[in-house]
Motif scaffolding. Structure first.
Motif, PDB file in Angstrom:
ATOM      1  N   MET A  20       4.344   2.892  -8.199  1.00 30.27           N
ATOM      2  CA  MET A  20       3.002   2.358  -8.161  1.00 30.27           C
ATOM      3  C   MET A  20       2.438   2.401  -6.731  1.00 30.27           C
ATOM      4  O   MET A  20       1.277   2.729  -6.537  1.00 30.27           O
ATOM      5  CB  MET A  20       3.029   0.921  -8.671  1.00 30.27           C
ATOM      6  N   LEU A  21       3.279   2.046  -5.764  1.00 28.09           N
ATOM      7  CA  LEU A  21       2.822   2.103  -4.374  1.00 28.09           C
ATOM      8  C   LEU A  21       2.522   3.536  -3.945  1.00 28.09           C
ATOM      9  O   LEU A  21       1.590   3.777  -3.178  1.00 28.09           O
ATOM     10  CB  LEU A  21       3.879   1.498  -3.445  1.00 28.09           C
ATOM     11  N   GLY A  22       3.303   4.475  -4.441  1.00 24.28           N
ATOM     12  CA  GLY A  22       3.053   5.884  -4.134  1.00 24.28           C
ATOM     13  C   GLY A  22       1.716   6.351  -4.667  1.00 24.28           C
ATOM     14  O   GLY A  22       1.007   7.128  -4.004  1.00 24.28           O
ATOM     15  N   ASP A  23       1.360   5.889  -5.864  1.00 23.93           N
ATOM     16  CA  ASP A  23       0.059   6.249  -6.441  1.00 23.93           C
ATOM     17  C   ASP A  23      -1.090   5.685  -5.600  1.00 23.93           C
ATOM     18  O   ASP A  23      -2.091   6.372  -5.363  1.00 23.93           O
ATOM     19  CB  ASP A  23      -0.045   5.725  -7.879  1.00 23.93           C
ATOM     20  N   VAL A  24      -0.943   4.447  -5.159  1.00 17.96           N
ATOM     21  CA  VAL A  24      -1.984   3.823  -4.348  1.00 17.96           C
ATOM     22  C   VAL A  24      -2.130   4.571  -3.025  1.00 17.96           C
ATOM     23  O   VAL A  24      -3.245   4.843  -2.560  1.00 17.96           O
ATOM     24  CB  VAL A  24      -1.667   2.332  -4.104  1.00 17.96           C
ATOM     25  N   GLN A  25      -1.003   4.949  -2.420  1.00 14.45           N
ATOM     26  CA  GLN A  25      -1.067   5.668  -1.158  1.00 14.45           C
ATOM     27  C   GLN A  25      -1.701   7.053  -1.345  1.00 14.45           C
ATOM     28  O   GLN A  25      -2.464   7.507  -0.492  1.00 14.45           O
ATOM     29  CB  GLN A  25       0.317   5.804  -0.541  1.00 14.45           C
ATOM     30  N   LYS A  26      -1.434   7.713  -2.460  1.00 12.09           N
ATOM     31  CA  LYS A  26      -2.066   9.004  -2.737  1.00 12.09           C
ATOM     32  C   LYS A  26      -3.573   8.848  -2.888  1.00 12.09           C
ATOM     33  O   LYS A  26      -4.346   9.689  -2.413  1.00 12.09           O
ATOM     34  CB  LYS A  26      -1.476   9.636  -3.995  1.00 12.09           C
TER      35      LYS A  26
END
Length: 150
Positions: free
Chosen positions: A1-7
């Motif tokens: 989920m954090l990876g999606d937000v960072q993307k």
């Protein structure tokens, strides 16, 4: 989920022209840049870094009462989130960027400042650098900042 937000943050920052200039500073990540731009809006509207500090509530004010004249303190009459992320970005820069680490060590060892006072002094320097980078359209290079210590 954090990876999606960072993307998502990276995709939004790629559309903002000044964000790529700010990413040239080693140690300031995309989340810090996004938070600073969200709190300060367009950095080109500021003439000097002091205006950014004032917006964040980091300008100096006198703490007085009816019977006493107090100390000089930080006003804290500004955007809390911007103040928080400028402070955290400065701490990150001191830990990662050798230029800011050297400036911090110089302040603490040679000028005999307390560590937190040195961090706030460097926070002002970071604000001036951010505004300067955006206004001049340049990228940050350690060679330009290395003359500060000498």
């Amino acid at each position: 989920m954090l990876g999606d937000v960072q993307k998502q943050i990276l995709s939004i920052l790629s559309e903002i022209p000044m964000a790529s200039q700010l990413r040239s500073i080693k140690g300031i990540g995309p989340i810090f840049i996004a938070a600073i731009l969200a709190g300060a809006a367009d950095l080109r509207q500021y003439a000097h870094g002091r205006q950014l500090l004032r917006k964040a509530g980091l300008n100096l004010a006198e703490s007085t009462s009816g019977k006493r004249k107090g100390q000089i303190v930080i006003s804290k009459r500004g955007d809390l989130t911007l103040r928080k992320y400028l402070f955290l970005a400065t701490i990150q820069l001191i830990g990662v960027n050798p230029v800011f680490r050297e400036l911090h060590e110089y302040n603490v060892k040679v000028k005999h400042m307390k560590k937190l006072r040195s961090v706030f002094k460097l926070l002002g320097k970071v604000a001036r650098i951010l505004i300067s980078i955006v206004q001049k359209g340049e990228t940050f290079t350690p060679e330009k900042a290395s003359h500060i210590i000498a």
